[in-house]
Scaffold this motif. Structure first.
Motif, short mmCIF file in Angstrom:
data_model
loop_
_atom_site.label_atom_id
_atom_site.label_comp_id
_atom_site.label_asym_id
_atom_site.label_seq_id
_atom_site.Cartn_x
_atom_site.Cartn_y
_atom_site.Cartn_z
N SER A 1 -8.44 -2.95 -12.09
CA SER A 1 -7.67 -3.58 -11.02
C SER A 1 -8.53 -3.73 -9.77
N GLU A 2 -8.06 -4.56 -8.85
CA GLU A 2 -8.82 -4.83 -7.63
C GLU A 2 -8.88 -3.61 -6.72
N ARG A 3 -7.81 -2.82 -6.69
CA ARG A 3 -7.73 -1.70 -5.76
C ARG A 3 -7.49 -0.38 -6.47
N ARG B 1 -11.01 -0.68 -2.21
CA ARG B 1 -11.38 -1.74 -3.14
C ARG B 1 -12.27 -1.18 -4.24
N ASN B 2 -12.09 -1.70 -5.44
CA ASN B 2 -12.81 -1.20 -6.61
C ASN B 2 -14.32 -1.19 -6.37
N SER C 1 -2.87 -3.68 -7.69
CA SER C 1 -3.39 -4.96 -7.24
C SER C 1 -3.39 -5.05 -5.72
#
Length: 234
Positions: free
Chosen positions: A98-100, A128-129, A67
């Protein structure tokens, strides 16, 4: 009669490679639980080099979902491989939800191998994704530094007004935790390892509380051979 082995784990020599790959991929997806999108894959090729551009062999390159940018043991490992003699590591992993996505480069002692003693190998780069476009990972090269090449840079934020730093970016040769084309949180993470004898650029924005107007600032930070403490007054 003993069945021949292919030399890859416990799979016999007549096991089709497609079946072997499918089993490995299925185990990888299952091990990640609900934290991945099993319908999408990301191809990743990362070269590990030193500050002179020479390949670094035996570095462990791990891809983790998280995250935030962390080195937490709770981050989900998506894949991991050692760099070869050319410094290259090639992986395919399921896209996390997840975001990252964190790239973590460490020495081989993390998996029971020999340490690469002259290098300070722990390096984490947060991506970042949404920066993974077209099934390709945006990072293709990671530079690691010898311990003797590094010193410390610490930020001291002096808040003399009702204001806050809304974003910050560091541009320079960094080790340890860093970002890929992203913001740095200087208040939560004020300490950085940086290469000696360089100029690090700091770009940051400040906003007064209750206002929507941001002011942009840029500072050049001269790094010598000794640790540097840099004050930011807002």
């Amino acid at each position: 009669m003993t069945q021949p082995f292919s030399g890859i784990g416990i799979f016999p020599g007549n096991t089709p490679m497609k079946v072997f790959c499918a089993i490995v991929l299925a185990l990888l997806v299952l091990s990640c639980g609900d934290s991945v999108d099993a319908s999408e894959r990301i191809a990743c090729g990362i070269k590990v080099i030193d500050s002179q551009g020479n390949p670094v062999e035996g570095a462990v390159v791990a891809i983790r979902s998280a995250s935030e940018i962390t080195a937490s043991e709770y981050d989900s490992r998506l894949n991991e491989i050692k760099s070869n003699a050319n410094g290259d590591s090639f992986m395919v992993f399921p896209k996390p939800t997840s975001e990252r996505i964190n790239v973590q480069v460490t020495d081989s002692t993390k998996v029971g191998g020999q340490a690469i003693a002259e290098y300070e190998m722990t390096k984490i780069i947060g991506v970042r994704n949404e920066q993974c476009v077209g099934f390709r990972f945006p990072i293709t090269q990671v530079t690691v530094f010898k311990t003797a090449e590094l010193t410390d840079l610490t930020f001291l934020i002096l808040n003399n007004s009702d204001a806050e730093i809304t974003s910050a970016k560091l541009v320079g040769a960094l080790s340890g935790v860093s970002n890929y084309n992203d913001d740095f949180d200087l208040e939560r993470r004020p300490d950085y390892r940086v290469r000696k004898n360089q100029t690090v650029m700091l770009h940051y924005s400040v906003r007064q509380n209750g206002s929507e107007i941001e002011t942009d600032h840029s500072e050049s930070i001269e790094i010598g051979t000794e640790p540097v403490s840099f004050k930011i007054t807002i």
